[in-house]
Scaffold this motif. Structure first.
Motif, PDB file in Angstrom:
ATOM      1  N   PRO A   1      -6.857 118.537  44.963  1.00 35.06           N
ATOM      2  CA  PRO A   1      -6.711 119.760  45.656  1.00 35.06           C
ATOM      3  C   PRO A   1      -5.623 119.285  46.857  1.00 35.06           C
ATOM      4  N   LEU A   2      -5.612 118.248  47.197  1.00 42.11           N
ATOM      5  CA  LEU A   2      -4.667 117.705  48.542  1.00 42.11           C
ATOM      6  C   LEU A   2      -3.100 117.560  47.942  1.00 42.11           C
ATOM      7  N   VAL A   3      -2.912 117.486  46.855  1.00 43.23           N
ATOM      8  CA  VAL A   3      -1.364 117.285  46.172  1.00 43.23           C
ATOM      9  C   VAL A   3      -0.830 118.327  46.673  1.00 43.23           C
ATOM     10  N   PRO A   4      -0.905 119.732  46.354  1.00 37.70           N
ATOM     11  CA  PRO A   4      -0.291 120.718  46.749  1.00 37.70           C
ATOM     12  C   PRO A   4       0.194 120.584  48.305  1.00 37.70           C
ATOM     13  N   LEU A   5      -0.639 120.164  49.165  1.00 36.06           N
ATOM     14  CA  LEU A   5      -0.320 120.142  50.538  1.00 36.06           C
ATOM     15  C   LEU A   5       0.850 119.150  50.809  1.00 36.06           C
ATOM     16  N   PHE A   6       0.922 118.094  49.913  1.00 42.49           N
ATOM     17  CA  PHE A   6       2.206 117.166  50.357  1.00 42.49           C
ATOM     18  C   PHE A   6       3.445 117.993  50.142  1.00 42.49           C
ATOM     19  N   LYS A   7       3.617 119.314  49.450  1.00 36.34           N
ATOM     20  CA  LYS A   7       4.959 119.932  48.942  1.00 36.34           C
ATOM     21  C   LYS A   7       5.561 120.505  50.320  1.00 36.34           C
ATOM     22  N   ARG A   8       4.810 120.602  51.308  1.00 39.91           N
ATOM     23  CA  ARG A   8       5.392 121.130  52.430  1.00 39.91           C
ATOM     24  C   ARG A   8       5.449 120.350  53.596  1.00 39.91           C
ATOM     25  N   PRO A   9       6.545 119.983  54.330  1.00 47.33           N
ATOM     26  CA  PRO A   9       6.652 118.876  55.130  1.00 47.33           C
ATOM     27  C   PRO A   9       5.444 119.097  56.275  1.00 47.33           C
TER      28      PRO A   9
END
Length: 67
Positions: free
Chosen positions: A29-37
């Motif tokens: 679930p944390l992987v999509p959070l790394f797409k936005r700076p």
């Protein structure tokens, strides 16, 4: 005692499999959070802060010097 060592090895493989499954379910679930700076910086800051908190808490519990 025929299959004793085979059974022991089976439990080790089961432990590794369960551990990898838990890590996967925490990280996924944390992987999509790394797409936005902005969210990536906040998440990295949270992880560093959590790691520092745990390290300082363990040092205090064990009576080790902080610096």
């Amino acid at each position: 005692m025929d299959g004793f060592w085979e059974n022991v090895l089976r439990y080790q493989r089961y432990f590794v499999t369960v551990l990898l499954g838990v890590v996967w379910n925490v990280v996924e679930p944390l992987v999509p959070l790394f797409k936005r700076p902005a969210s990536a910086i906040a998440l990295v800051g949270l992880m560093v802060g959590l790691l520092a908190f745990v390290a300082l808490t363990l040092r205090a519990m064990l009576g080790l010097p902080v610096a």
